[in-house]
Write an enzyme that holds these catalytic residues in place. Structure first.
Site, short mmCIF file in Angstrom:
data_model
loop_
_atom_site.label_atom_id
_atom_site.label_comp_id
_atom_site.label_asym_id
_atom_site.label_seq_id
_atom_site.Cartn_x
_atom_site.Cartn_y
_atom_site.Cartn_z
N ASP A 1 -1.90 -5.00 2.01
CA ASP A 1 -0.79 -4.24 1.42
C ASP A 1 0.38 -4.14 2.42
O ASP A 1 1.55 -4.28 2.05
CB ASP A 1 -1.27 -2.84 1.04
N HIS B 1 -6.40 1.98 -0.95
CA HIS B 1 -6.13 0.60 -1.35
C HIS B 1 -6.34 0.51 -2.86
O HIS B 1 -7.34 0.01 -3.36
CB HIS B 1 -7.06 -0.37 -0.60
#
Length: 333
Positions: A159, A187
Site C-alpha cells: 500500500d 491492510h
C-alpha cells in the site's frame, strides 16, 4: 562467507511465492554475501507443484542458495528459523462471510504461531502477508508468547509503494523522488494513505506533496480510494491477485528490517500498537510510519494529525478492533 540463515516461506507453491523466491535466493533481501537455506511450506495437495518450484530454484544455479527444503510439516518448516514470511492463508471465497474467513485463518495462524513458539529461534523476524494480514499477525503473535511482539509485523508496504507511485505519477517524477507517505491502520479498504507529511523532490528542491500536486480534492478523494481499492482493481484486470508487486513489497519490507531505513525516511509497517503516541487502541497490529535501525523498528512520533486524518485513522482502528474481537473469540473455541 557468513553462516546460512534459514528463511521460511509459507504458501510456497502459490503465485506470490513464485515471484518472491528468486529475489530472496539471489540475495536481493538479506544481502549479496548472505547464504540462504530456503524452507518452503505448503499444504499436502500442493507438494507436487512445490517439487516443480524446487527444481526451478535448483536450475537457477544461485550461488547463495545452499539448500531448499520443501515440506508440509510444521516441525520441519518452523525449525531454527531466522526469518518467517507467512504468505499462505485461506482466501475469501465467493459468498463467504468475513467472519467465516476470520475463523478459517485463526486456525491457520494459531497453528503457525504455536509452531514458531515451539521450533523457531526467539530472535526470528516474522512477516505476515496472508489476509486479513493485521489480524492474522496478531493471532500468530498471541500464539507465540515467548517471541517478542516487536518481532512480528504485517505487510502494508505494498500500500505504501502504491501511494508513493500514485504521487510520483501525478507530479511526473520517479518514485525515488517521493518519500514519507504513510499507511495508517488495516491492510483493507479502510486503510488511510496519508501524504500530509510526504515530501517530493522537484528539480532538486524538497516540496510538500500538497504543494507539489496543488489539487487537494484529488489528494483527499481519488488518491485515497485508488490506493485503498488497488488490489481489487488488479484482480478485475488480471483475473488474479497482485503477485509481482506483493513480492516486491515483501522484499522491501524484509530488507529494511535487515538493513534499516535511510536517514530521514520512514516506511509503513503493520506492527503491535502497544505504547503508541497516536491514541490507537493498544492490542492491535496497526500500520504506522516507522524508522528501522539494528533490526529494530521505532514509530515516528510527534507528527501533527489534523481532523481529516484523525477521522480516517480512527475508522480503520475501529475495523481492526472488531476483527480482533471476532478472531480472539475463535481462539478459545
Amino acid at each position: 562467507m557468513a553462516e546460512p540463515i534459514r528463511v521460511l516461506v509459507t504458501g510456497a507453491a502459490g503465485q506470490i511465492a513464485y515471484s518472491l523466491l528468486y529475489s530472496i535466493a539471489k540475495g536481493d533481501v538479506f544481502g549479496k554475501d548472505q547464504p540462504i537455506i530456503l524452507v518452503l511450506l505448503d499444504i499436502p495437495p500442493m507438494l507436487p507443484v512445490l517439487e516443480g518450484v524446487v527444481m526451478e530454484l535448483q536450475d537457477c544455479a544461485l550461488p547463495l542458495l545452499r539448500e531448499v527444503i520443501p515440506t508440509d510439516k510444521v516441525e520441519v518448516g518452523f525449525k531454527d528459523l531466522d526469518a518467517a514470511i507467512l504468505v499462505g492463508s485461506m482466501p475469501r471465497k465467493e459468498g463467504m462471510e468475513r467472519k467465516d474467513l476470520l475463523k478459517a485463518n485463526v486456525a491457520i495462524f494459531k497453528t503457525q504461531g504455536t509452531a514458531l513458539e515451539k521450533y523457531a529461534k526467539k530472535t526470528v523476524k516474522v512477516l505476515v502477508v496472508g489476509n486479513p494480514a493485521n489480524t492474522n499477525c496478531l493471532i500468530a503473535s498471541k500464539s507465540a508468547p515467548s517471541i517478542p511482539k516487536e518481532n512480528f509485523s504485517c505487510l502494508t508496504r505494498l500500500d505504501h509503494n502504491r501511494a508513493r507511485s500514485q504521487v510520483a505519477m501525478r507530479v511526473g517524477v520517479s518514485t525515488d523522488n517521493v518519500k514519507n507517505v504513510i499507511i495508517w491502520g488495516n491492510h483493507s479498504s479502510t486503510q488511510y494513505p496519508d501524504v500530509h507529511h510526504c515530501k517530493v523532490d522537484l528539480h532538486g528542491k524538497e516540496v510538500a506533496a500538497y504543494d507539489a500536486i496543488k489539487d487537494d480534492g484529488w489528494l483527499k478523494g481519488d488518491f485515497i480510494s485508488t490506493v485503498q481499492l488497488r488490489g481489487a482493481a488488479v484482480i478485475k484486470a488480471r483475473k488474479l491477485s497482485s503477485a509481482m508487486s506483493a513480492a516486491k513489497a515483501i522484499c522491501d519490507h524484509m530488507r529494511d528490517i535487515w538493513f534499516g531505513t535511510p536517514e530521514g525516511e520512514w516506511v509503513s509497517m503493520g506492527i503491535y500498537a502497544g505504547g503508541n503516541s497516536y491514541g490507537i487502541p493498544e492490542d492491535l497490529m496497526y500500520s504506522f510510519p516507522v524508522m528501522i535501525k539494528n533490526k529494530t523498528w521505532k514509530v515516528v512520533d510527534g507528527l501533527s494529525i489534523n481532523d481529516f486524518s484523525r477521522g480516517k485513522m480512527e475508522a480503520t482502528a475501529t475495523e481492526l478492533v472488531d476483527e480482533r474481537d471476532t478472531a480472539v473469540a475463535f481462539l478459545s473455541v
